[in-house]
Design a protein around this motif. Structure first.
Motif, PDB file in Angstrom:
ATOM      1  N   ILE A   1       0.773  -1.093  -0.104  1.00 13.25           N
ATOM      2  CA  ILE A   1      -0.033   0.016  -0.101  1.00 13.25           C
ATOM      3  C   ILE A   1       0.974   1.343  -0.079  1.00 13.25           C
ATOM      4  N   VAL A   2       0.521   2.246  -1.054  1.00 13.07           N
ATOM      5  CA  VAL A   2       1.383   3.456  -0.922  1.00 13.07           C
ATOM      6  C   VAL A   2       1.096   4.070   0.377  1.00 13.07           C
ATOM      7  N   THR A   3       2.439   4.450   1.016  1.00 10.17           N
ATOM      8  CA  THR A   3       2.120   5.420   2.388  1.00 10.17           C
ATOM      9  C   THR A   3       2.670   6.578   1.950  1.00 10.17           C
ATOM     10  N   TRP A   4       3.204   7.210   1.008  1.00 12.27           N
ATOM     11  CA  TRP A   4       3.540   8.372   0.747  1.00 12.27           C
ATOM     12  C   TRP A   4       4.016   8.541  -0.816  1.00 12.27           C
ATOM     13  N   PHE A   5       3.822   9.410  -1.367  1.00 10.66           N
ATOM     14  CA  PHE A   5       4.212   9.782  -2.901  1.00 10.66           C
ATOM     15  C   PHE A   5       4.061  11.113  -3.183  1.00 10.66           C
ATOM     16  N   ASP A   6       5.225  11.814  -3.554  1.00 10.77           N
ATOM     17  CA  ASP A   6       5.358  13.203  -3.886  1.00 10.77           C
ATOM     18  C   ASP A   6       5.354  13.352  -5.398  1.00 10.77           C
ATOM     19  N   GLN A   7       4.138  13.891  -5.919  1.00 13.79           N
ATOM     20  CA  GLN A   7       3.868  14.012  -7.306  1.00 13.79           C
ATOM     21  C   GLN A   7       5.009  15.022  -7.847  1.00 13.79           C
ATOM     22  N   GLY A   8       5.253  15.952  -7.148  1.00 16.39           N
ATOM     23  CA  GLY A   8       6.348  16.933  -7.904  1.00 16.39           C
ATOM     24  C   GLY A   8       7.644  16.266  -7.943  1.00 16.39           C
ATOM     25  N   ARG A   9       7.929  15.644  -6.929  1.00 15.77           N
ATOM     26  CA  ARG A   9       9.451  14.979  -7.071  1.00 15.77           C
ATOM     27  C   ARG A   9       9.562  13.586  -7.878  1.00 15.77           C
ATOM     28  N   GLY A  10       8.248  13.045  -7.878  1.00 17.95           N
ATOM     29  CA  GLY A  10       8.209  11.770  -8.605  1.00 17.95           C
ATOM     30  C   GLY A  10       8.628  10.446  -7.921  1.00 17.95           C
ATOM     31  N   PHE A  11       8.630  10.467  -6.280  1.00 16.55           N
ATOM     32  CA  PHE A  11       9.086   9.291  -5.891  1.00 16.55           C
ATOM     33  C   PHE A  11       8.288   9.159  -4.275  1.00 16.55           C
ATOM     34  N   GLY A  12       8.279   8.011  -3.877  1.00 20.33           N
ATOM     35  CA  GLY A  12       7.660   7.710  -2.694  1.00 20.33           C
ATOM     36  C   GLY A  12       7.997   6.334  -2.121  1.00 20.33           C
ATOM     37  N   PHE A  13       7.014   5.820  -1.140  1.00 19.12           N
ATOM     38  CA  PHE A  13       7.223   4.688  -0.442  1.00 19.12           C
ATOM     39  C   PHE A  13       6.077   3.701  -0.229  1.00 19.12           C
ATOM     40  N   ILE A  14       6.273   2.528  -0.578  1.00 17.67           N
ATOM     41  CA  ILE A  14       5.210   1.385  -0.264  1.00 17.67           C
ATOM     42  C   ILE A  14       5.568   0.736   0.867  1.00 17.67           C
ATOM     43  N   SER A  15       4.346   0.587   1.685  1.00 14.92           N
ATOM     44  CA  SER A  15       4.378  -0.184   2.776  1.00 14.92           C
ATOM     45  C   SER A  15       4.211  -1.719   2.323  1.00 14.92           C
ATOM     46  N   ARG A  16       4.950  -2.630   2.922  1.00 16.12           N
ATOM     47  CA  ARG A  16       4.579  -4.163   2.628  1.00 16.12           C
ATOM     48  C   ARG A  16       4.322  -4.872   4.127  1.00 16.12           C
ATOM     49  N   ALA A  17       3.889  -3.779   5.118  1.00 18.70           N
ATOM     50  CA  ALA A  17       3.330  -4.410   6.419  1.00 18.70           C
ATOM     51  C   ALA A  17       2.192  -5.519   6.227  1.00 18.70           C
ATOM     52  N   GLY A  18       2.490  -6.532   6.611  1.00 21.28           N
ATOM     53  CA  GLY A  18       1.277  -7.576   6.510  1.00 21.28           C
ATOM     54  C   GLY A  18       1.633  -8.541   5.141  1.00 21.28           C
ATOM     55  N   PHE A  19       2.564  -7.951   4.359  1.00 20.06           N
ATOM     56  CA  PHE A  19       2.733  -8.764   3.345  1.00 20.06           C
ATOM     57  C   PHE A  19       4.306  -9.424   3.164  1.00 20.06           C
ATOM     58  N   VAL A  20       5.054  -8.977   4.051  1.00 19.47           N
ATOM     59  CA  VAL A  20       6.578  -9.330   4.408  1.00 19.47           C
ATOM     60  C   VAL A  20       6.635 -10.546   4.710  1.00 19.47           C
ATOM     61  N   SER A  21       7.742 -11.257   4.051  1.00 18.73           N
ATOM     62  CA  SER A  21       8.213 -12.655   4.903  1.00 18.73           C
ATOM     63  C   SER A  21       9.302 -12.299   5.473  1.00 18.73           C
ATOM     64  N   ARG A  22       9.843 -13.246   6.360  1.00 18.63           N
ATOM     65  CA  ARG A  22      11.178 -13.012   6.817  1.00 18.63           C
ATOM     66  C   ARG A  22      12.519 -12.944   5.667  1.00 18.63           C
ATOM     67  N   ASP A  23      12.128 -13.586   4.821  1.00 21.75           N
ATOM     68  CA  ASP A  23      13.469 -13.596   3.877  1.00 21.75           C
ATOM     69  C   ASP A  23      13.258 -12.354   2.656  1.00 21.75           C
ATOM     70  N   ASP A  24      12.376 -11.551   2.861  1.00 24.63           N
ATOM     71  CA  ASP A  24      11.722 -10.722   1.798  1.00 24.63           C
ATOM     72  C   ASP A  24      12.406  -9.350   2.093  1.00 24.63           C
ATOM     73  N   GLY A  25      12.845  -8.863   3.292  1.00 23.85           N
ATOM     74  CA  GLY A  25      13.639  -7.797   3.391  1.00 23.85           C
ATOM     75  C   GLY A  25      12.709  -6.703   4.363  1.00 23.85           C
ATOM     76  N   GLY A  26      12.844  -5.422   4.230  1.00 25.03           N
ATOM     77  CA  GLY A  26      12.260  -4.431   4.952  1.00 25.03           C
ATOM     78  C   GLY A  26      10.788  -4.368   4.837  1.00 25.03           C
ATOM     79  N   ALA A  27      10.009  -3.491   5.522  1.00 24.76           N
ATOM     80  CA  ALA A  27       8.624  -3.390   5.575  1.00 24.76           C
ATOM     81  C   ALA A  27       8.360  -2.084   4.460  1.00 24.76           C
ATOM     82  N   GLU A  28       9.124  -1.369   4.120  1.00 22.84           N
ATOM     83  CA  GLU A  28       9.047  -0.151   3.164  1.00 22.84           C
ATOM     84  C   GLU A  28       9.873  -0.370   1.818  1.00 22.84           C
ATOM     85  N   VAL A  29       9.438   0.053   0.702  1.00 28.43           N
ATOM     86  CA  VAL A  29      10.248  -0.109  -0.386  1.00 28.43           C
ATOM     87  C   VAL A  29       9.922   1.378  -1.110  1.00 28.43           C
TER      88      VAL A  29
END
Length: 74
Positions: A5-33
């Protein structure tokens, strides 16, 4: 294919973060991408908004994992 789920996205700068909380496995890395506008797929504009549900591919980067081939889902 990962999901999140997108947690934050700045349209002007063209970037943001996606939360993977609830979707992350132990081998999958961090909770935000990091996501860049250039990785948003689909027809129309390359825009994401807070709360948008997305699917994406994880790609390694020097600073950690990044989202690629990002698509909004239902």
């Amino acid at each position: 294919m990962a999901h999140g789920i997108v947690t934050w996205f700045d349209q002007g700068r063209g970037f943001g973060f996606i939360s993977r909380a609830g979707f992350v496995s132990r081998d999958d890395g961090g909770a935000e991408v990091f996501v860049h506008r250039g990785q948003i797929s689909g027809d129309g504009s390359r825009r994401l908004g807070r709360g948008d549900r997305v699917s994406f591919t994880l790609r390694p980067h020097a600073a950690g994992l990044r989202a690629a081939d990002v698509r909004q889902v239902g």
